[in-house]
Design an enzyme around this catalytic site. Structure first.
Site, short mmCIF file in Angstrom:
data_model
loop_
_atom_site.label_atom_id
_atom_site.label_comp_id
_atom_site.label_asym_id
_atom_site.label_seq_id
_atom_site.Cartn_x
_atom_site.Cartn_y
_atom_site.Cartn_z
N CYS A 7 25.83 41.86 28.42
CA CYS A 7 24.70 42.33 29.13
C CYS A 7 24.26 43.56 29.03
O CYS A 7 24.92 44.42 28.19
CB CYS A 7 25.52 42.48 30.80
SG CYS A 7 26.16 41.22 31.38
N HIS A 26 31.63 41.79 26.88
CA HIS A 26 31.14 42.42 28.12
C HIS A 26 30.48 43.83 27.88
O HIS A 26 30.88 44.40 27.37
CB HIS A 26 32.14 42.42 29.46
CG HIS A 26 32.58 41.05 29.90
ND1 HIS A 26 31.42 40.41 30.71
CD2 HIS A 26 33.62 40.19 29.79
CE1 HIS A 26 32.24 39.25 31.15
NE2 HIS A 26 33.18 39.04 30.51
#
Lengths: 431, 459
Positions: free
Chosen positions: A219, A177
């Site tokens: 991301c 992440h």
């Protein structure tokens, strides 16, 4: 025929035409997953898939650093305990111990990771087993940066070090992440793009890489390579700033998403295009494969730090980073005959060593069987391990019953009690 | 039903005693694993009285080794000879025989309590007669309380050797009430030989014996067990008492102590004959004083000495032992008018403050407390009987639970169990101090009958 049974990378080395301009002599891979917990299953699957690919293409375990912060295979929530899958068909177990056997090519878009067999190539055997170098709580920002810069105490084992030199090409794959210029490690800390850039700068100063391919699937991944400033680094990210990277699909029985889109398509490219290493696949094709339609985000590259810019980057072979292809000079011609003669002499010397060793072994067997000196020594050894009971005669055998002396003790005991009783009676008579 | 009641009325003592013995035997037969389970419980088995250690010691003894060489066995040597005569307790027959033996001891103790209660030494002494004489319980009730006390029942099944000490202590007191000085000294010597602390009972028991001798001398007899006479204190006889006929106090004390010492020496000498060396003396007697073994038990010492620095260890050992010792003579001095009270209170001090306290000794003391049943009216009205009883029950149930949590479940720690031992000691102490209050108040009310019912406060 004998040539065909040689390992594939060597085949590739012989068959590739312009091998002499490969400037690296070793290939290393650093595959990092940064997420923990069951719902981040796909990050582990991403990393293990890349690990498998890189191993299949010839990089040995000694040159792969695999960092997994959590254990999905033995997670109590894993219905298929001991297995990690990257596809809902569950045909390939990334955690399998068995060596791969080639399976049939299946429908397109399905089993991306199964090996498809073509008529020209021999089946590729992947060595069995997963070797995780950093596991669990060892996967931290500090560990990662130390790994890159090789700043360890002397006690740190060599199997956990990145022992690269200035001729090594390194593939660094990170997944987890992330956000704008940061990547989260284990839900507890972050590494920023600047930290990473500085680490790469240290590596460059210490001469720890020749060229570095940095792949990141998180991301806003492209923000991570924007701060790099060291030469020879190529970056590939899965999504631009303010964009998320998506997972590809979930397995209903495993219960979570099993692979991310960008990694899925990277693997599809690598598995379908690179299984025959006679294919001269270039990085540019890999870049172009990551379209918006496939990945659902703007995958990007950064190639300006390479000499020759983007054009040179696109021209690099994928195998320069993914496979263990080395520049090998094969001596041919007159020099070749001499080298052949040397080779023959080496073989002869080896044969003589082998015969001498065999002779010695045979003598040893003979002496062990017959010699009285040896047997006496053996008997002495045998004696020393016998229970002490037989050697010394006066040690009691505790397990046995008391025997004759027990009755004597009982008699003494009874007498003493009777004596006390008599004393009591006498006392009661007195006032 | 009437037939049963008839039988009970005819032979009450036999019925009660038989019931007590039968209860123990039936429990042992119906729950065959219970005795061995109880020998493991720290509340009943401590390092100095554990039946398992006795088995270990007798095993070594039978094979000619000195059981006191290792640090395991700290019990009197005559037990080795006694248990060598009995079958091996590992088998059911041996277990049954040992339980029979302990049942016999319990019956003996109950019988001693019966005779002590019957002698009336609790309420009628040489110079004192309790105004509450009529309230004493029947001797059979006291014996029944001992037999049906759950602590003594569990102790009988767990078979710690301190049951011998308790039995012989009670035997000594009972013989002292019957004026048999020599056997009283002998029994007390045996009790002290088994476990060191009945030594502290020497002054009170001597006082009791002397008191009873004097009572006998002046021509009066034991008061009848259930006297319906009035509350007013009366002298036992109207004839003037010739006090010169009383035995002299100091020579009597010396004689008593000498008899005690001779018998103790006899016992120790007999033990030495059984064993290869004198090593048993430090092992049996110094263990209680130097506390080498700090296995948790319901006492107060182990927790302190686990955390004690070595430099302070001997000092605190001295303090604790001195504390226990320091009650012996003062009780005798204060309760010289009612020596049996002094004896019972000293038994209580020993049960609470001994290094390796156990539930069996405490239970036996609680039963012996019922000898002073004429005081219960006072303590229940003016003192904290109900809280003490409740606390006693509370700690009885939570103690094993917390011990289990600490040692086996691992979810508690030593503090849990230690807290419960503190509560247990507190409960016993409350009962003890209430008894002290009641005895003193009773003595006071004998002189000032008008003070009956009034609250006592500090000026």
């Amino acid at each position: 025929m004998r040539l065909l049974s040689l390992p594939t990378p060597l085949l590739a080395a012989i068959s590739l035409p312009s091998l002499s301009d490969a400037t690296h002599t070793s290939n290393w891979a650093v595959l990092v997953s940064t997420s923990r917990f069951w719902f981040n299953y796909r990050h582990m699957a991403n990393t293990l898939s890349l690990y498998r690919t890189v191993k299949r293409l010839g990089v040995p375990d000694s040159q792969i650093i695999l960092m997994l912060p959590d254990d999905m295979a033995c997670n109590p929530r894993n219905t298929f305990s001991g297995s990690v899958f990257n596809d809902k068909s569950r045909e390939l177990d990334l955690y399998d111990q068995k060596p791969d056997t080639p399976t049939q090519e299946s429908a397109e878009g399905g089993d991306i990771a199964t090996e498809s067999e073509t008529s020209e190539t021999t089946p590729q055997i992947m060595p069995a087993g997963i070797e995780v170098d950093y596991r669990g709580n060892e996967v931290t920002v500090e560990t990662f940066i130390r790994l890159l810069t090789d700043r360890w105490p002397a006690s740190h084992p060599t199997s956990k070090r990145l022992l690269t030199n200035s001729q090594s090409n390194i593939l660094i794959y990170m997944t987890g992440h992330g956000g704008d210029s940061f990547l989260k490690f284990q839900d507890a800390e972050e590494i920023s793009s600047h930290d990473l850039a500085d680490a790469f700068a240290q590596m460059h100063e210490k001469g720890r890489y020749n060229e570095l391919l940095f792949m990141i699937d998180t991301c806003q991944a492209n923000t991570m390579y924007e701060s790099f400033y060291s030469p020879g680094v190529v970056g590939m990210g899965s999504s631009a700033r303010d964009q998320s990277s998506y997972s590809h699909h979930a397995d209903q029985d495993v219960g979570v998403a099993v692979i991310d889109r960008w990694t899925y398509y990277a693997l599809e490219f690598l598995e379908t295009r690179l299984n025959s290493t006679s294919a001269d696949v270039r990085l540019g094709e890999l870049f172009d494969f990551m379209t918006f339609d496939r990945v659902h985000s703007d995958a990007g590259i950064r190639a300006d730090l390479l000499e020759g810019g983007e054009e040179a980057a696109r021209n690099r072979r994928v195998l320069d980073f993914f496979g263990n292809v080395q520049g090998v000079d094969v001596e041919m011609g007159d020099g070749g005959r001499e080298s052949l003669g040397d080779w023959r002499a080496d073989l002869e010397a080896l044969r003589r060593i082998g015969e001498r060793t065999k002779r010695e072994m045979g003598e040893l067997n003979v002496t062990v069987g017959a010699g009285s000196k040896v047997s006496a020594r053996e008997a002495g050894a045998d004696r020393s391990v016998l229970p002490a009971m037989r050697v010394e005669g006066d040690v009691l055998d505790m397990a046995a019953s008391t025997g004759g002396s027990g009755w004597l003790k009982k008699a003494i005991g009874g007498t003493s009690l009777l004596l006390l009783g008599a004393a009591w009676v006498a006392g009661s008579k007195m006032r | 039903m009437n037939a049963l009641r008839q039988v009970f009325n005819d032979h009450p003592k036999a019925i009660v005693f038989a019931a007590g013995a039968l209860l123990r035997l039936l429990t042992a037969l119906l729950f065959p694993s219970l005795p061995d389970l109880l020998t493991l419980r720290p509340e009943i088995s401590t390092p100095v009285n554990s039946f398992r250690r006795l088995k270990e010691g007798s095993f070594l003894y039978e094979r000619g080794l000195d059981p006191y060489d290792g640090g395991i066995f700290h019990q009197a040597p005559l037990f080795l000879s006694l248990f060598s005569l009995m079958p091996d307790p590992s088998f059911w027959i041996g277990r049954l025989v040992s339980i029979l033996l302990y049942t016999g001891l319990d019956v003996l103790s109950a019988d001693c309590l019966y005779s002590i209660a019957e002698s009336g030494a609790a309420h009628t002494t040489r110079s004192f007669q309790s105004p509450r004489k009529a309230r004493t319980w029947k001797p059979l009730s006291v014996a029944a309380i001992y037999l049906f006390n759950p602590y003594t029942l569990l102790a009988c099944l767990g078979r710690p050797t301190t049951v011998f000490a308790t039995a012989f202590t009670l035997l000594s007191i009972s013989h002292a009430c019957q004026r048999q000085t020599v056997t009283a000294a002998f029994a007390l010597a045996f009790a002290a030989y088994v476990s060191l602390h009945p030594l502290l009972l020497l002054p009170p028991v001597g006082l009791l014996c002397y008191d009873r001798l004097c009572m006998d001398m002046d021509g009066s007899h034991d008061s009848p067990p259930h006297d319906e006479t009035s509350f007013a204190p009366t002298t036992n006889s109207t004839i003037a008492v010739d006090q010169r006929a009383f035995p002299k106090a100091i020579p009597f004390a010396l004689r008593f102590a000498a008899t005690f010492a001779i018998f103790l020496a006899l016992l120790l000498g007999l033990s030495r004959l059984l064993l290869p060396s004198w090593k048993f003396i430090p092992s049996v007697y110094l263990t209680a004083l130097t506390l080498p073994d700090l296995t948790p038990n319901p006492g107060l010492w182990w927790y302190f000495f686990i955390e004690m620095f070595d430099a302070f260890r001997s000092f605190f050992l001295g303090v604790f032992a001195l504390h226990m010792l320091s009650y012996s003579v003062p009780f005798c001095l204060r309760f010289q008018k009612q020596p049996l009270t002094a004896v019972v209170l000293m038994m209580g001090i020993i049960a609470i403050f001994e290094p390796y306290a156990n539930a069996g000794t405490a239970g036996a003391w609680l039963s012996a407390l019922c000898l002073l049943s004429h005081l219960f009216e006072l303590s229940s009205l003016h003192r904290y009987t109900f809280p003490a009883m409740a606390t006693l029950l509370y700690s009885t149930f939570l103690g094993p639970a917390f011990h289990h949590l600490w040692i086996y479940a691992g979810s508690g720690n030593a503090n849990f169990f230690y807290a419960i031992t503190l509560v247990w000691s507190l409960a016993l102490l409350i009962i003890l101090t209430d008894t002290v209050y009641s005895a003193l108040r009773d003595e006071w009310e004998a002189e000032r009958p008008e003070g009956k019912g009034k609250d006592v406060g500090q000026i």
